[in-house]
Each structure stands twice: as structure tokens, then as C-alpha cells.
Design an enzyme around this catalytic site. Structure first.
Site, short mmCIF file in Angstrom:
data_model
loop_
_atom_site.label_atom_id
_atom_site.label_comp_id
_atom_site.label_asym_id
_atom_site.label_seq_id
_atom_site.Cartn_x
_atom_site.Cartn_y
_atom_site.Cartn_z
N LYS A 26 -6.96 -14.50 -5.27
CA LYS A 26 -5.77 -13.68 -5.56
C LYS A 26 -6.39 -12.55 -4.30
CE LYS A 26 -6.70 -13.01 -9.79
NZ LYS A 26 -5.29 -13.09 -10.63
N ARG A 27 -5.39 -11.44 -4.11
CA ARG A 27 -5.61 -10.47 -3.18
C ARG A 27 -6.67 -9.71 -3.98
NH1 ARG A 27 -2.01 -6.48 -3.60
NH2 ARG A 27 -0.99 -7.78 -5.44
N HIS A 45 8.10 -4.46 -9.36
CA HIS A 45 6.84 -5.01 -9.36
C HIS A 45 5.42 -4.37 -9.77
CE1 HIS A 45 7.85 -9.13 -8.13
NE2 HIS A 45 9.18 -8.43 -7.73
N LYS A 88 -7.80 -5.80 -9.84
CA LYS A 88 -7.89 -7.13 -10.22
C LYS A 88 -9.39 -7.59 -10.44
CE LYS A 88 -4.02 -8.81 -7.43
NZ LYS A 88 -3.23 -9.81 -8.45
N LYS A 143 -0.28 -21.06 -12.72
CA LYS A 143 -0.55 -22.25 -11.80
C LYS A 143 -1.67 -23.02 -12.49
CE LYS A 143 0.96 -19.83 -7.65
NZ LYS A 143 0.61 -18.85 -6.77
N THR A 165 0.93 -14.72 -11.27
CA THR A 165 1.62 -16.17 -11.23
C THR A 165 0.45 -16.95 -11.04
OG1 THR A 165 2.15 -15.75 -9.05
CG2 THR A 165 4.04 -15.46 -10.64
C1 LIG Z 1 0.29 -17.54 -6.72
C2 LIG Z 1 -0.31 -16.85 -5.63
C3 LIG Z 1 -0.57 -15.64 -5.23
C4 LIG Z 1 -0.55 -14.63 -6.61
O1 LIG Z 1 -1.78 -14.63 -7.39
P1 LIG Z 1 -2.09 -13.75 -8.54
O2 LIG Z 1 -3.65 -14.49 -9.12
O3 LIG Z 1 -1.02 -13.81 -9.78
O4 LIG Z 1 -2.29 -12.37 -7.71
C5 LIG Z 1 -1.12 -15.14 -4.32
N1 LIG Z 1 -1.38 -15.75 -3.38
C6 LIG Z 1 -1.06 -17.16 -3.20
C7 LIG Z 1 -1.35 -17.73 -2.03
C8 LIG Z 1 -0.67 -17.71 -4.11
O5 LIG Z 1 -0.18 -19.09 -4.16
#
Ligand SMILES: *Cc1c(COP(=O)(O)O)cnc(C)c1O
Length: 808
Positions: free
Chosen positions: A548-549, A358, A554, A660, A656
Site C-alpha cells: 500500500k502507499r 475519504h 499505515k 482483495k 480496499t
Molecule cells: C487496492 C490498491 C490500493 C489500496 O490499498 P490499501 O491497502 O487499501 O491502501 C493501492 N494501490 C493499488 C495498486 C491497489 O490495487
């Protein structure tokens, strides 16, 4: 209130069932029941149906002697389960009506369910989406992990700063769980290895042991096709109380073993800045891996007899390196307990194990100080040495040079000796996969360059996906209904059927209906945000979302700097045709990650200033929504117009979140990084806003040594924004707060913010232009929805199943 006699037969059956459970399981009279009692009764009622399917599924697997998939992951970010299970079982309407007959609102009860935050971010959410897709594809599978009592911390924002609080998701019990005391295993640590077994066999005599016992949660697939098991381990001391010590008056000392066991399953990612924190982390990893491997091998031997046939009936997938010690654990059990020869055990192990990588970041690749590993796992250390000598022999035989051989070694000999978990996982697996095409390509030329040369058939790509049940149907019922009206309901079973929308991408009526749903979602989000952080938003503004984190790669900071530049521009040129924007941020920073926490503070500082400045006239608002988790994502994503996926190219393995958003009709502004590259290929170049350096260009610039100061001086917008932040415009209470953070950009700018800034700002203005042409925007939104069905985790799991696990 409708009377029971007005209910349909299915609803009245559900209602009878609900009342029976409320009385006999929850122990409450319907007159006295609280909302929590009803929530519990609803889950237990639903659970009864789920369990029937669960038992059917398990019987079927045993009867057919089917091969099972075992997904080992330190994280499962599953979120709430009630809506998911109701929807996948097809019981939402009945439950809603049964509850309504008692004057109760299903949505209000759903809100009482705690969010199971047993994960940190994308990696844990991937594991949760995979579990759902495995069940939906009718593949027998177990997820294995840890049942953290507190999981990921709960984030509070105080004066703009992140505060970490324990997550107490189990405070009201967990109606989904089944305690499986009978499935318990001893897990050892430390001690010594002696050679006095029968025939001189090796025996590990651990100095301590804890008991791992299983707690199972059913995972329902789409249309209730199959129910699989998420098996999470909890720890108990073998000797929970030392009565002699207790009676001698040392009441706390008598419980110390129980406290040590408890510490194993308390929190995800204990701070590892101290030696004891590091040790706890390694203990957690071995604890859950050993229990899982013991469980898998016990099941196999009990039903198949011969441990040598393990690869025919079990596929073990390692989600990153956290469970990589599985390779040594399987070897230990095969050799020491089942008496296999080393070579034979090695073939069985490799055929059984697959490993998913990852990250390419060298600092994020797990390795353990050798003395720690050896002290905690002395037998595994011997096995790692034995594997290593075999691998190095193969490397030399293949003619690799010394540098390649030392990079392949499972032991890092440079400086303090360390055990490299990624190399162990790579060596012990028949498949090593990346999570997006670009990431897999980069794996072959960076971290695993030499291992790839030695084992060229091992690396393969499996681009990530997300489950369209949770991330479209359940989180966005409005959009789902509109799509159903437009193209029928085949897309519910096959997300790639969303492509039927392409023929309607310029259909004004469809565009209108999708825009209405989006607006309703934005109104709902605005009212939620008003309630939580007190900021009033205009639902007709463009909702620009980065959730996101919080991490420097990022680049939330790039977005914030652009926000400052935009703020500046709006104030200097109020006469221009600005698109009203709402910038929404959410995400947690690792507790010890100083810069990430400072970025959260900056977002809040900018928000305070911008939101209270009457001169921007509502054209710009900034929101930091606290405590990002799955439930928050489910509210935010359906309401987003613009999805920010702006990592430094080459640093985001896949992402991911990007998938979404597109599935919910948001347009993406992003770099050519991770799965963004493939999203662009699917939706088309004109339907996504790509900017910035490519991964190759980033690597080249870094290698050449680049001078951010020069770049900054050439961009007036950027230099003004940086200067404003650095000089305390947003932090008058502490003008130097951001001096170092900004200094880092001037000095080295490792994440290439300045290199990408102008291109990012230009892409944002292209977003504005598209937005001003609402017809064009709507067409783009439809084309996004239509063309990202491929990013369903059903597709991803189908590929794992065929290519790696051989179960389809
Ligand atoms: C999908 C998801 C992530 C991953 O998000 P990225 O933008 O791909 O880093 C992190 N936290 C939650 C709660 C998510 O649903």
C-alpha cells in the site's frame, strides 16, 4: 503448430479478424510482426467487439432518456485493460487459441501492456472498480478525469532509497483510446468579472484560456452487458504557436502557451511545496472539473432542452474534494449562462451533486489560500461567498453557536484566509458519504460535526468494495476454477454466492485444492521476485504481505519493528519451532514525505541484513518489491497467506486492499480500523487476527497525553528492537540514519506504535500457531473467501445507485 483448419469456427473467425487488423490497422505482415505489433493487433481486434457494444449501450441510454451517473475523480488507477476486457467480453479462450495458432502466448502479450497508473492508491483504484461495476450493473455512466501523460511516478530503488522517474505509459501509443476532438471546451483562468452582460448580467472575462479535449476509453462490464465511457481530458493551447514571435527568432517563447497547457496534464500530484506547485494543482482541478461540467450540461440541454431538469437525468458524484469546485462551476453555468435565479440554481445543484469523503485527517482536508483562489477563479470566489452567506444564515437560524458557525463557514478565517473545499462540497451536495461504517460514524463527530448538526440527513455510509472480476477471476484463475468446481458458477454473477463455500469450510479435499492453488501462486511470485530483486524465497514459508502507499498512519514501521524483534528472537532461540516467514513490502512514498522515504530505506536495510544472515537459516526473509502498482498487486495478492492491515485505529477511512486479500484466501492481521471492522463482522472473530487499540481508545490516549517512553520500557522486545535500529545495527554505513525516526517514537509516537506493539507481536504468534495447524488455517482461508462477497463493488455501486443517484 496447429493449422487454421484445426481451429473451431469462433477461433478461426477471431484469427481472420486478427490478421486483418494486423495488416490493415497495424500495417504489418504476420511474418514480420513484432510482439508489440501482435499486442496492438490483439487489442484493436478486441476493441472492435467492444465498440459494437459501446454503441449499443449509448443508443439505449439515449433512446430511453436514461439518467446517467457522472463520476468525477482526479485519479483512475485502472492498470492494464486487455485481460479485463477479454474476460468480461468472454473472449479469452478464442483470443488465446487464435494467437497460439501463430505461435504466440497471450500472457506474454499481456505483459507488454503498460500499467495505466493515473492514480496514487486506494482512492484511484476505487474509481476504477466503480467504473467496472457501473458497466456490470448496466448503469449508464461516465468517468471524468485527466489523461496524465506521465501519471504517477515510477519508483526505482537505488541503494535502498526511492528514486522517482517519469512513468511513460504512452510511449508506444495507447490502442484503447479514442480522440474526441469535437468534444472540446474552453476553460478559463484569472481575469475579471464585469457586470455588463444583457440586463446587467455578470460576465467573467478570463485572462487566459486553454482548450480541454476529450479522450475516451471504453469500460466493459461483466459479460459485456454494457460498455461505458471513461472520458479523460487533455489540454491544448488555443494558440499553439505564436508565429510572429517564432519568426522574430524566439522559437521557444513562441511555444510557451502550449507548454503551459501541457503542464496541466503532465503529472498527478505535482509537488505542492512551492506556490507555483500549489497553483498548478488548483488549475488541474478546475481544468478537469470545468470541462466535465460543461460537457454534462451541454449533453443535458442538447437532449432534454431544459437545464432545470438536470437532477432528473444526471447524478454527479465527487470522489473526494478534488473536484469540489464543481459546486461553484455548476452554479456559474446555471446563473451566468442559463440565467437561472440563484435560489433555483442552488436547488438544482444540490439535487445533482453527491460528495464522497475519504479522509478525516485535518491536514489532508483540502483548502486553498483565498488570494490564490480569487486570482485564479474570481467568479467562483463570488459564488462561494454567496453560498457561504446562505449557509451561515441557515446555521444561525438553526441556533448554532459562534464556534459551530465558524467551523461550518466555507472560509477558514483563522490566520491566512482559506477556502475549505470539503465544506463547499458538503454544502453543495444532497448526499455526503463515508466509505466504511466506522469512518462514517467518525465523520459525524469530528470533521463534519457542525455541518452534520445543521444538515442531519446528508451523511450516509457506503462501505467500499472491489470488483471481483479483476480481484478474483482475472488475477486468480486457479482459485476461481476450484471455487467453480465446488459450488458452481453463480458466484461469478453475484459474489455473495461465495457463501455457499461455508458448507464446505472443513472439507479436507477443498482445503487441499485451495492450498495447491495458493502454492502455485507463491511459486510464480517467488520466481518473479527472484527475477526482479534477486532474492530466493521458499514457497512453503508463510507469505506475509503489506502493500500500500507508504505512510506513517499505515504503520509499515510497526511491521518492520516487529520484523526486527522476530529476527532477534530467532537468533536467540534457534531451537524453537519458528514458522518460516517471508515479509513482503511494496509501496510508493510521496516524493516530499521524508519519513515515508526513510521507512522504505529501512525496509531495504533490514532486508539486506536479514537475508544475508546464515544464522536465521531461511526462517525469515524480507523483500521490498519496487514500483507497486495494479499489475504488481495482481501478482502479490493471490500469493499472500497473511494480509497486513495495521493502521492506527481511526485513521484509515476504509482500505480496499484488505478486501482483495480476503477474497483470495489470505487471513488478515489488523486493527479495528476502516473496513477491517466490517470484514471481521463478515468472516467471524475467529477467522481474523485483530489486535491493538480501538479508535476510541486512540482518541482517549491522545487526549490524555500518553507517555511512549514508559510503554517502551515495559516491553523488552520493543525496546531492544528500537535500540537496534536507532544504534545503526541495520545501517552500519550511517549509524545515525534512523536516530530521528526512532526518536519520534520515544518522544510522541503519534501513530501509537509502542502502544500497539505487544498486542501486535502476540497476534503474530497467534498467526504462527494457526499456521502450524494447516487444517485450521485452510478452514479459515475458506471462511474468508466465503464471507467477503459482500465487499464486491457491485454491492457498493448498487447502494449508491439506489440511495444517492436514484438510478435503480
Ligand atoms: C487496492 C490498491 C490500493 C489500496 O490499498 P490499501 O491497502 O487499501 O491502501 C493501492 N494501490 C493499488 C495498486 C491497489 O490495487
Amino acid at each position: 503448430m496447429p493449422k487454421p483448419e484445426a481451429l473451431s469456427p469462433q477461433v478461426s473467425e477471431m484469427d481472420e479478424h486478427l490478421i486483418d487488423v494486423l495488416r490493415h490497422r497495424v500495417g504489418k505482415d504476420e511474418r514480420a510482426a513484432t510482439q508489440h505489433d501482435w499486442f496492438k493487433a490483439a487489442v484493436l481486434t478486441l476493441r472492435n467487439h467492444v465498440v459494437d457494444r459501446w454503441i449499443e449501450s449509448t443508443r439505449k441510454t439515449y433512446d430511453e432518456s436514461g439518467k446517467r451517473v457522472y463520476y468525477l475523480s482526479l485519479e483512475f488507477l485502472i492498470g492494464r485493460l486487455m485481460r479485463d476486457a477479454l474476460s468480461n467480453m468472454g473472449m479469452t479462450r478464442e483470443m488465446e487459441a487464435a494467437l497460439a495458432s501463430h505461435g504466440l502466448d497471450l500472457a506474454a502479450l499481456e505483459d507488454l501492456e503498460p500499467d495505466a497508473a493515473l492514480g496514487n492508491g486506494g482512492l484511484g483504484r476505487l474509481a476504477a472498480c466503480f467504473m467496472e461495476s457501473l458497466a456490470s450493473l448496466d448503469i449508464p455512466a461516465y468517468g471524468y478525469g485527466i489523461r496524465y501523460v506521465n501519471g504517477m511516478f515510477r519508483q526505482r530503488i537505488q541503494d535502498g532509497w526511492q528514486i522517482e522517474l517519469p512513468e511513460t505509459w504512452l510511449a508506444h501509443g495507447n490502442p484503447w483510446e479514442f480522440d474526441r476532438r469535437e468534444s472540446a471546451y474552453r476553460v478559463g483562468f484569472g481575469g475579471e468579472v464585469v457586470a455588463d452582460g444583457p440586463d446587467g448580467a455578470v460576465i467573467w472575462k478570463p485572462a487566459e484560456q486553454v482548450e480541454a479535449s476529450a479522450i475516451d476509453t471504453p469500460v466493459v462490464g461483466w459479460r459485456g452487458k454494457r460498455v461505458n465511457t471513461l472520458r479523460l481530458w487533455t489540454a491544448t493551447a488555443l494558440d499553439p504557436i505564436r508565429l510572429d514571435t517564432f519568426n522574430a527568432g524566439d522559437h521557444v517563447g513562441a511555444l510557451v502557451e502550449e507548454a503551459r497547457a501541457d503542464a496541466l496534464v503532465r503529472v498527478l500530484y505535482p509537488a505542492d511545496s512551492s506556490a507555483s506547485g500549489q497553483e498548478l494543482r488548483l488549475r488541474q482541478e478546475y481544468f478537469f472539473t470545468s470541462a466535465s461540467i460543461q460537457d454534462i450540461i451541454r449533453r443535458h440541454v442538447a437532449y432534454m432542452g431544459d437545464v432545470r431538469t438536470l437532477p432528473d437525468k444526471a447524478a454527479i458524484q465527487l470522489n473526494d474534494t478534488h473536484p469540489a469546485v464543481a459546486v461553484a462551476e455548476i452554479m456559474r453555468i446555471l446563473v451566468d449562462i442559463h440565467g437561472l435565479e440563484f435560489n433555483e440554481a442552488w436547488e438544482v445543484t444540490k439535487k445533482t451533486v453527491g460528495y464522497t469523503n475519504h479522509t478525516l485527517l485535518p491536514e489532508a482536508l483540502e483548502s486553498w489560500p483565498l488570494p490564490l483562489f480569487e486570482r485564479l477563479l474570481p467568479r467562483h470566489m463570488q459564488i462561494v461567498y454567496a453560498i457561504n452567506s446562505r449557509v451561515l444564515r441557515e446555521a444561525r437560524k438553526a441556533g448554532l453557536d459562534d464556534a459551530a458557525v465558524s467551523s461550518i463557514s466555507l472560509i477558514d478565517e483563522g490566520g491566512e484566509r482559506r477556502v475549505r473545499m470539503a465544506n463547499l462540497a458538503f454544502a453543495g451536495a444532497h448526499s455526503v458519504n463515508g466509505v466504511a461504517a466506522l469512518h462514517t460514524d467518525l465523520m459525524k463527530v469530528t470533521v463534519f460535526k457542525d455541518l452534520h448538526q445543521l444538515y442531519p440527513d446528508r451523511i450516509n455510509n457506503k462501505t467500499n468494495g472491489v470488483t471481483p472480476r479483476r480481484w478474483l477471476q482475472q488475477c486468480n484463475p486457479g482459485l476461481t476454477a476450484v471455487i467453480k468446481d465446488a459450488i458452481g458458477d453463480q458466484f461469478l454473477d453475484d459474489a455473495e454466492k461465495l457463501s455457499d463455500l461455508n458448507a464446505l469450510s472443513t472439507d479436507a479435499a477443498l482445503g487441499e485444492r485451495i492450498a495447491e492453488v495458493k502454492r502455485a501462486n507463491k511459486v510464480a511470485l517467488a520466481s518473479y521476485i527472484k527475477e526482479v530483486v534477486g532474492i530466493r524465497l521458499d514457497p512453503d514459508a508463510l507469505f506475509d504481505v503489506q502493500i500500500k502507499r507508504i505512510h506513517e498512519y499505515k504503520r509499515q514501521l510497526l511491521n518492520l519493528i516487529e520484523t526486527v524483534a522476530l529476527y532477534d528472537q530467532i537468533r536467540s532461540h534457534p531451537e524453537r519451532d519458528w514458522v518460516p516467514r517471508v515479509k513482503i513490502f511494496a509501496g510508493k512514498a510521496a516524493p516530499s514525505y521524508h519519513n515515508a522515504k526513510l521507512i522504505i530505506k529501512l525496509a531495504n536495510d533490514i532486508a539486506r541484513r536479514v537475508n544475508s544472515d546464515p544464522s536465521v537459516g531461511g526462517l525469515l526473509k524480507v523483500v521490498f518489491l519496487p514500483n507497486y502498482n495494479v499489475t504488481k498487486a495482481e501478482k502479490l495478492i493471490p500469493a499472500a497467506d497473511l494480509s497486513e492491515q495495521i493502521s492506527t485505529a481511526g485513521m484509515e477511512a476504509s482500505g480496499t486492499g484488505n478486501m482483495k486479500f480476503a477474497l483470495n484466501g489470505a487471513l488478515t492481521i489488523g486493527t479495528l480500523d476502516g473496513a477491517n471492522v466490517e470484514i471481521k463482522d463478515h468472516v467471524g472473530d475467529d477467522e481474523i487476527f485483530i489486535f491493538g487499540l480501538t479508535a476510541d481508545q486512540v482518541a482517549e490516549k491522545r487526549a490524555q497525553g500518553y507517555n511512549p517512553r514508559e510503554v517502551i520500557e515495559q516491553s523488552r522486545e520493543l525496546s531492544q528492537a528500537l535500540a537496534a535500529i536507532a544504534s545503526g545495527v541495520f545501517s552500519p554505513d550511517d549509524p545515525h540514519r534512523y536516530a530521528d525516526l526512532m526518536g519520534g517514537i520515544y518522544d510522541h509516537d503519534w501513530f501509537m506504535l509502542s502502544a500497539d506493539f505487544d498486542s501486535y507481536a502476540a497476534a503474530q504468534r497467534a498467526v504462527d500457531t494457526r499456521w502450524l495447524d494447516q487444517k485450521a488455517w485452510r478452514t479459515s482461508a475458506i471462511r474468508n473467501i466465503a464471507n467477503v462477497g459482500w465487499f464486491s463493488s457491485d454491492r457498493t455501486i448498487g447502494e449508491y445507485a439506489r440511495d444517492i443517484w436514484k438510478v435503480l
